[in-house]
Design a protein around this motif. Structure first.
Motif, PDB file in Angstrom:
ATOM      1  N   VAL A 105     100.826 -93.158 -23.795  1.00  0.00           N
ATOM      2  CA  VAL A 105     100.412 -93.866 -25.008  1.00  0.00           C
ATOM      3  C   VAL A 105     101.586 -94.656 -25.588  1.00  0.00           C
ATOM      4  CG1 VAL A 105      99.351 -93.621 -27.293  1.00  0.00           C
ATOM      5  CG2 VAL A 105      98.654 -92.115 -25.432  1.00  0.00           C
ATOM      6  N   CYS A 106     102.793 -94.153 -25.355  1.00  0.00           N
ATOM      7  CA  CYS A 106     103.995 -94.870 -25.823  1.00  0.00           C
ATOM      8  C   CYS A 106     104.219 -96.174 -25.052  1.00  0.00           C
ATOM      9  CB  CYS A 106     105.247 -94.014 -25.643  1.00  0.00           C
ATOM     10  SG  CYS A 106     105.419 -92.714 -26.853  1.00  0.00           S
ATOM     11  N   PHE A 107     103.684 -96.216 -23.828  1.00  0.00           N
ATOM     12  CA  PHE A 107     104.004 -97.320 -22.923  1.00  0.00           C
ATOM     13  C   PHE A 107     103.845 -98.722 -23.538  1.00  0.00           C
ATOM     14  CE2 PHE A 107     102.705-100.172 -19.401  1.00  0.00           C
ATOM     15  CZ  PHE A 107     103.915-100.227 -18.739  1.00  0.00           C
ATOM     16  N   PRO A 108     102.658 -99.056 -24.088  1.00  0.00           N
ATOM     17  CA  PRO A 108     102.526-100.411 -24.655  1.00  0.00           C
ATOM     18  C   PRO A 108     103.473-100.635 -25.837  1.00  0.00           C
ATOM     19  CG  PRO A 108     100.575 -99.097 -25.139  1.00  0.00           C
ATOM     20  CD  PRO A 108     101.396 -98.308 -24.187  1.00  0.00           C
ATOM     21  N   LEU A 109     103.826 -99.548 -26.537  1.00  0.00           N
ATOM     22  CA  LEU A 109     104.760 -99.688 -27.655  1.00  0.00           C
ATOM     23  C   LEU A 109     106.161 -99.979 -27.140  1.00  0.00           C
ATOM     24  CD1 LEU A 109     103.345 -96.718 -29.741  1.00  0.00           C
ATOM     25  CD2 LEU A 109     103.096 -99.148 -30.254  1.00  0.00           C
ATOM     26  N   GLU A 110     106.533 -99.306 -26.039  1.00  0.00           N
ATOM     27  CA  GLU A 110     107.813 -99.607 -25.394  1.00  0.00           C
ATOM     28  C   GLU A 110     107.873-101.077 -24.995  1.00  0.00           C
ATOM     29  OE1 GLU A 110     108.610 -97.183 -21.942  1.00  0.00           O
ATOM     30  OE2 GLU A 110     108.200 -95.369 -23.068  1.00  0.00           O
TER      31      GLU A 110
END
Ligand SMILES: Nc1ncnc2c1ncn2[C@@H]1O[C@H](COP(=O)(O)OP(=O)(O)OP(=O)(O)O)[C@@H](O)[C@H]1O
Ligand SMILES: [Mg+2]
Lengths: 335, 236
Positions: free
Chosen positions: A103-108
């Motif tokens: 879930v962090c991926f697109p935020l990264e």
């Protein structure tokens, strides 16, 4: 608002090219849950992939909130994609990252700081009901759970549009239902515009407000779900709405035929076949009948055989048309 | 019979040689193999990434002609037998190391021989990734660099480790072969004593140590690959 204007897509091939989409025009209003349904190979995936330019259309344009996204530069397009996210049939999670990190991926990607990203990811996982699975890896989750993680991931960047390409096709009916409810809840809560691609009528009926029927790369029919499914006009729509064998029934009965469509409680409470027999002395036989519930409203669809010639048929039609909430039409044989 | 065999002069000599030369030879073979593998990966990994990411311009826009040239170079280097390649790169070896003989000098031909092989292994690993996952990353706005660093490489770590194990054991074999023309380590011992001086017992020991090194690398590699793979873990 998503405006798809005269969109065509031809894939190059040895035999001159596959026309996946032919001059498709659609308008998807803000805040709608919009369904796109069609048989396999109709061009649904191609259409939805053109909305975020994963696939470049051969002709035509896609305008989102007044902005033609086909002319954006690569980096502008990447930015735009943060607000048009997508979920897929295969979930497509990163298998070597746990749920939280997925879930962090697109935020990264968007450059959000790690602590902040993890906080938001944890909130989202809680919203989709997977608070206790944060440290689990996708391989340890069921399909439905994986799709929930994918939904949380798709929402991480606060999108305004959520595209779902066959998002429930790999799931059983129970899980499909729970995922669709989740999508509807999120739609209500966040004011998302949702585009649902599916080949299942039941999905459209359960969640969509408007539907477009795609057939051979063109839009065969478009409208409010209740209208399109209760009174399908195009062949493609009829094929979807009526079960197999409907055509044969139609052709095997030799007498007049009337198709009636009724919506709402008033119509379902009237014992109309019996009433017609008593009032008009017409003995109709039921050739086909179905009821379905679309967005909480019951729609019925019935094919009546009227023996006894033209006169009987006409008087049956007049009688049925006189009943409120009922739509009746004569069915003419294909021959 | 057995006792007389062990007391015979040749055996005592062999044991003497083993005691004085084998530890150093094992060490030489070990560090040559590890260093060569490291350098081969430094060259081969980016090359493999380039081959996959550049294909069809899907992730990186690399001219088709450049990819074609890279492929030809890799195929050429891969088709030359190692010993011949070693001789062919003598000028380069001399340029870099100042000499063409000795343990350290053999690192140059080993790297030249191994990096195209590593590039192909990396290519294979990266191709195993589900293309839908890459597309999903693109749909979320990932740029090419992010796709390579955050998706392609991390997702293929278990496969990359397995392939690194294949690479290091293959390079170990090459390094032993390099003993024939100037290389050091276990290969040199096996050739010098076994082939030139008919000390078969010494040769046998050198081979046993090579086998043990292969076993060691393989076990570590298999362990690390399994440990890294999050797809196999059962619920904790
Ligand atoms: N990358 C491609 N290259 C060539 N042809 C393609 C490509 N993608 C799709 N097509 C063709 O375009 C047509 C429409 O494909 P599309 O995937 O949009 O169908 P679909 O409606 O999503 O079908 P399904 O329900 O099976 O997913 C098909 O005839 C397909 O073969
Ligand atoms: Mg599809």
């Amino acid at each position: 608002m998503i405006e798809i204007k005269n969109l065509s897509k031809t894939f190059p091939s040895k035999s001159g090219g596959v026309e996946a989409l032919k001059n498709v025009s659609l308008t998807i209003p803000d805040g709608e849950i919009y369904g796109i349904i069609g048989m396999s190979g109709a061009g649904k995936s191609t259409l939805v992939r053109c909305i975020n330019m994963l696939e470049r259309p051969t002709e035509g344009s896609v305008v989102i909130d007044g902005r033609d996204i086909g002319v954006l530069s690569e980096s502008e397009l990447r930015k735009e994609r943060q607000s048009i996210t997508m979920i897929f049939q295969g979930f497509n999670l990163l298998m070597q990252r746990n749920c939280l990190k997925n879930v962090c991926f697109p935020l990264e990607l968007a450059g959000v700081k790690k602590a902040e990203a993890e906080k938001r990811a944890a909130e989202l996982l809680e919203i989709v009901g997977l608070k206790d699975k944060m440290k689990s890896y996708p391989a340890q989750l069921s399909g439905g759970q994986q799709q929930r993680v994918a939904i949380a991931r798709a929402l991480a960047t606060n999108p305004k549009i959520l595209l779902c390409d066959e998002a429930t096709s790999a799931l059983d009916p129970q899980t499909t239902h729970s995922i669709l409810s989740l999508i509807r809840d999120l739609h209500d809560k966040l004011g998302l515009t949702v585009v649902i691609i599916t080949h299942q009528m039941s999905v459209i009926e359960e969640i969509c407000t408007r539907v477009a029927i795609l057939d051979g790369g063109t839009v065969a029919e478009e409208g409010a779900v209740g209208e399109v499914f209760s009174a399908p006009k195009s062949d493609a729509a009829k094929r979807l709405v009526y079960p197999e064998g409907y055509e044969e029934t139609l052709n095997s009965f030799d007498g007049g035929m009337v198709r009636i469509v009724f919506g709402g409680a008033a119509a379902t409470k009237t014992p109309l076949i019996a009433q017609m027999a008593i009032d008009k002395n017409i003995a109709a036989s039921i050739l086909y009948a179905s009821t379905r519930s679309i967005c909480g409203r019951v729609y019925g669809n019935m094919l009546l055989g009227i023996p006894g010639g033209r006169q009987q048929l006409d008087s049956a039609l007049t009688y049925l048309k006189g009943i409120p909430d009922i739509f009746a039409e004569e069915v003419k044989r294909n021959a | 019979m057995l006792s007389s065999f062990f007391e015979s002069e040749s055996v005592t000599k062999a044991l003497e040689i083993l005691k004085t030369e084998i530890p150093l030879a094992v060490w030489e073979t070990f560090y040559v193999t590890v260093l060569s593998t490291l350098f081969a990966i430094i060259l081969g990994l980016p090359l493999g990434v380039l081959l996959v990411a550049g294909e069809n311009g899907k992730i990186l826009k690399i001219p088709k002609s450049l990819l074609h040239i890279l492929n030809v170079i890799i195929n050429l280097l891969r088709s030359v037998p190692f010993l011949i390649l070693m001789i062919m790169v003598f000028p380069l070896t001399r340029l870099i190391m100042g000499t063409v003989v000795g343990t350290a000098a053999s690192i140059v031909p080993l790297v030249i021989a191994a990096f195209p092989f590593v590039a192909r292994l990396v290519e294979g690993s990266l191709r195993e990734i589900n293309p839908n996952i890459i597309e999903t990353a693109q749909s979320m706005g990932a740029n090419p660099f992010q796709i390579i660093v955050k998706v392609m490489l991390p997702e293929s770590v278990p496969s990359l480790i397995s392939n690194a194990t294949i690479a290091i054991t293959t390079i170990l074999g090459y390094s032993a072969m390099s003993g024939i023309i100037g290389g050091g380590g276990l290969g040199k011992i096996a050739i010098n004593y076994g082939y030139y001086r008919y000390q078969y017992l010494v040769m046998a020991f050198a081979v046993i140590f090579l086998v043990l090194l292969v076993q060691l690398f393989q076990s570590i590699g298999t362990f690390l690959a399994a440990k890294a793979d999050k797809r196999l873990k059962a619920n904790k």
